[in-house]
Design an enzyme around this catalytic site. Structure first.
Site, PDB file in Angstrom:
ATOM      1  N   LYS A  10      42.062  34.365  56.091  1.00  0.00           N
ATOM      2  CA  LYS A  10      41.561  35.448  56.938  1.00  0.00           C
ATOM      3  C   LYS A  10      40.031  35.593  56.838  1.00  0.00           C
ATOM      4  O   LYS A  10      39.410  35.081  55.895  1.00  0.00           O
ATOM      5  CB  LYS A  10      42.260  36.755  56.545  1.00  0.00           C
ATOM      6  CG  LYS A  10      43.772  36.749  56.850  1.00  0.00           C
ATOM      7  CD  LYS A  10      44.396  38.112  56.553  1.00  0.00           C
ATOM      8  CE  LYS A  10      45.878  38.122  56.860  1.00  0.00           C
ATOM      9  NZ  LYS A  10      46.483  39.455  56.615  1.00  0.00           N
ATOM     10  N   TYR A  50      49.808  39.531  66.235  1.00  0.00           N
ATOM     11  CA  TYR A  50      50.388  40.627  65.456  1.00  0.00           C
ATOM     12  C   TYR A  50      51.188  41.598  66.331  1.00  0.00           C
ATOM     13  O   TYR A  50      51.363  42.764  65.951  1.00  0.00           O
ATOM     14  CB  TYR A  50      49.288  41.369  64.694  1.00  0.00           C
ATOM     15  CG  TYR A  50      48.914  40.708  63.376  1.00  0.00           C
ATOM     16  CD1 TYR A  50      49.861  40.517  62.365  1.00  0.00           C
ATOM     17  CD2 TYR A  50      47.616  40.286  63.131  1.00  0.00           C
ATOM     18  CE1 TYR A  50      49.523  39.924  61.162  1.00  0.00           C
ATOM     19  CE2 TYR A  50      47.270  39.689  61.918  1.00  0.00           C
ATOM     20  CZ  TYR A  50      48.234  39.514  60.936  1.00  0.00           C
ATOM     21  OH  TYR A  50      47.909  38.934  59.732  1.00  0.00           O
ATOM     22  N   ASN A 113      43.245  41.048  53.006  1.00  0.00           N
ATOM     23  CA  ASN A 113      44.030  40.464  51.920  1.00  0.00           C
ATOM     24  C   ASN A 113      44.062  38.936  51.924  1.00  0.00           C
ATOM     25  O   ASN A 113      45.034  38.317  51.519  1.00  0.00           O
ATOM     26  CB  ASN A 113      45.433  41.082  51.874  1.00  0.00           C
ATOM     27  CG  ASN A 113      46.211  40.853  53.137  1.00  0.00           C
ATOM     28  OD1 ASN A 113      45.712  40.235  54.074  1.00  0.00           O
ATOM     29  ND2 ASN A 113      47.444  41.318  53.180  1.00  0.00           N
ATOM     30  N   HIS A 116      47.362  34.960  55.352  1.00  0.00           N
ATOM     31  CA  HIS A 116      48.607  35.306  56.042  1.00  0.00           C
ATOM     32  C   HIS A 116      49.681  34.302  55.656  1.00  0.00           C
ATOM     33  O   HIS A 116      49.373  33.140  55.366  1.00  0.00           O
ATOM     34  CB  HIS A 116      48.396  35.247  57.569  1.00  0.00           C
ATOM     35  CG  HIS A 116      49.682  35.267  58.344  1.00  0.00           C
ATOM     36  ND1 HIS A 116      50.361  36.433  58.599  1.00  0.00           N
ATOM     37  CD2 HIS A 116      50.439  34.265  58.882  1.00  0.00           C
ATOM     38  CE1 HIS A 116      51.475  36.144  59.271  1.00  0.00           C
ATOM     39  NE2 HIS A 116      51.535  34.837  59.456  1.00  0.00           N
ATOM     40  N   GLU A 127      54.651  31.001  65.180  1.00  0.00           N
ATOM     41  CA  GLU A 127      53.234  31.153  64.821  1.00  0.00           C
ATOM     42  C   GLU A 127      52.503  29.805  64.860  1.00  0.00           C
ATOM     43  O   GLU A 127      51.351  29.733  65.302  1.00  0.00           O
ATOM     44  CB  GLU A 127      53.122  31.808  63.438  1.00  0.00           C
ATOM     45  CG  GLU A 127      53.570  33.268  63.476  1.00  0.00           C
ATOM     46  CD  GLU A 127      53.686  33.936  62.108  1.00  0.00           C
ATOM     47  OE1 GLU A 127      54.052  35.122  62.066  1.00  0.00           O
ATOM     48  OE2 GLU A 127      53.411  33.275  61.084  1.00  0.00           O
TER      49      GLU A 127
HETATM   50  N1  UDP Z   1      48.180  45.626  56.764  1.00  0.00           N
HETATM   51  C1  UDP Z   1      47.315  46.711  56.734  1.00  0.00           C
HETATM   52  N2  UDP Z   1      47.770  47.911  56.245  1.00  0.00           N
HETATM   53  C2  UDP Z   1      49.047  48.075  55.796  1.00  0.00           C
HETATM   54  C3  UDP Z   1      49.929  46.982  55.833  1.00  0.00           C
HETATM   55  C4  UDP Z   1      49.462  45.780  56.327  1.00  0.00           C
HETATM   56  O1  UDP Z   1      46.154  46.589  57.131  1.00  0.00           O
HETATM   57  O2  UDP Z   1      49.404  49.179  55.371  1.00  0.00           O
HETATM   58  C5  UDP Z   1      47.709  44.333  57.300  1.00  0.00           C
HETATM   59  C6  UDP Z   1      47.516  43.266  56.214  1.00  0.00           C
HETATM   60  O3  UDP Z   1      46.371  42.480  56.559  1.00  0.00           O
HETATM   61  C7  UDP Z   1      48.807  42.484  56.328  1.00  0.00           C
HETATM   62  C8  UDP Z   1      49.053  42.515  57.843  1.00  0.00           C
HETATM   63  O4  UDP Z   1      48.656  43.822  58.222  1.00  0.00           O
HETATM   64  O5  UDP Z   1      48.671  41.186  55.801  1.00  0.00           O
HETATM   65  C9  UDP Z   1      50.473  42.278  58.274  1.00  0.00           C
HETATM   66  O6  UDP Z   1      51.332  43.169  57.565  1.00  0.00           O
HETATM   67  P1  UDP Z   1      52.689  42.673  56.921  1.00  0.00           P
HETATM   68  O7  UDP Z   1      53.451  43.881  56.518  1.00  0.00           O
HETATM   69  O8  UDP Z   1      53.360  41.721  57.852  1.00  0.00           O
HETATM   70  O9  UDP Z   1      52.212  41.936  55.588  1.00  0.00           O
HETATM   71  P2  UDP Z   1      52.199  40.378  55.208  1.00  0.00           P
HETATM   72  O10 UDP Z   1      53.376  39.723  55.863  1.00  0.00           O
HETATM   73  O11 UDP Z   1      50.879  39.810  55.697  1.00  0.00           O
HETATM   74  O12 UDP Z   1      52.292  40.364  53.710  1.00  0.00           O
HETATM   75 MG    MG Z   2      54.084  39.777  57.786  1.00  0.00          MG
END
Ligand code: UDP
Ligand code: MG
Length: 141
Positions: A10, A50, A113, A116, A127
């Protein structure tokens, strides 16, 4: 096919100069890189990617962040790739991420974070197709 997953390094991680270190983790964890591109997402692409999160309160900030700079998109191959990659990256929130995971070591916070990872074989397929053509992947398979 359960041996493919999709990853993004990212914008926060690219900006911090951690692209090479994260690629090293990918290679050392025995993923084969079938495709890799350094790109900058448009707002439309970020929103499309997303789409499953469009009703979530963090959607707007997340999509803004995802197109705030370059990121690297990757198609990865390994047996049980989706689960293996999720284990390698760790929990979404770096405060909860396990020792030795990419998010533990490189993520700044729950949004920025670092990486992805697809959450299912079905989404991995979608994806990968969002960013790569079949011929780009077959050439490296
Ligand atoms: N995210 C965020 N706030 C939250 C949860 C998620 O900004 O409270 C962002 C974070 O970058 C995350 C992405 O949204 O990686 C997608 O969320 P998901 O729950 O799918 O997490 P992931 O699969 O990436 O672990
Ligand atoms: Mg996810």
């Amino acid at each position: 096919m359960n041996n493919l997953t999709f990853a993004i390094i990212k914008p926060d991680a690219v900006k911090s100069g951690n692209t090479g270190l994260i690629l090293d983790r990918i290679i050392k964890s025995d993923f084969k890189i079938l495709g890799a591109k350094l790109i900058r997402l448009s707002r439309k692409q970020a929103e499309g990617f997303y789409d499953i999160h469009k009703e979530r309160p963090f959607f707007e900030e997340l999509t803004e962040f995802m197109c705030s700079g370059q990121c690297m998109v990757l198609a990865l191959k390994k047996e049980n790739a989706v689960q293996e990659w999720r284990q390698t990256i760790g929990s979404t929130n770096p405060e909860e991420a396990e020792t030795g995971t990419i998010r533990k070591d490189f993520a700044k916070n729950i949004q920025n974070n670092a990486v992805h990872g697809s959450d299912s074989d079905e989404n991995a397929k979608k994806e990968i197709a969002f960013f790569f053509t079949n011929s780009e992947l077959i050439a490296n398979n």
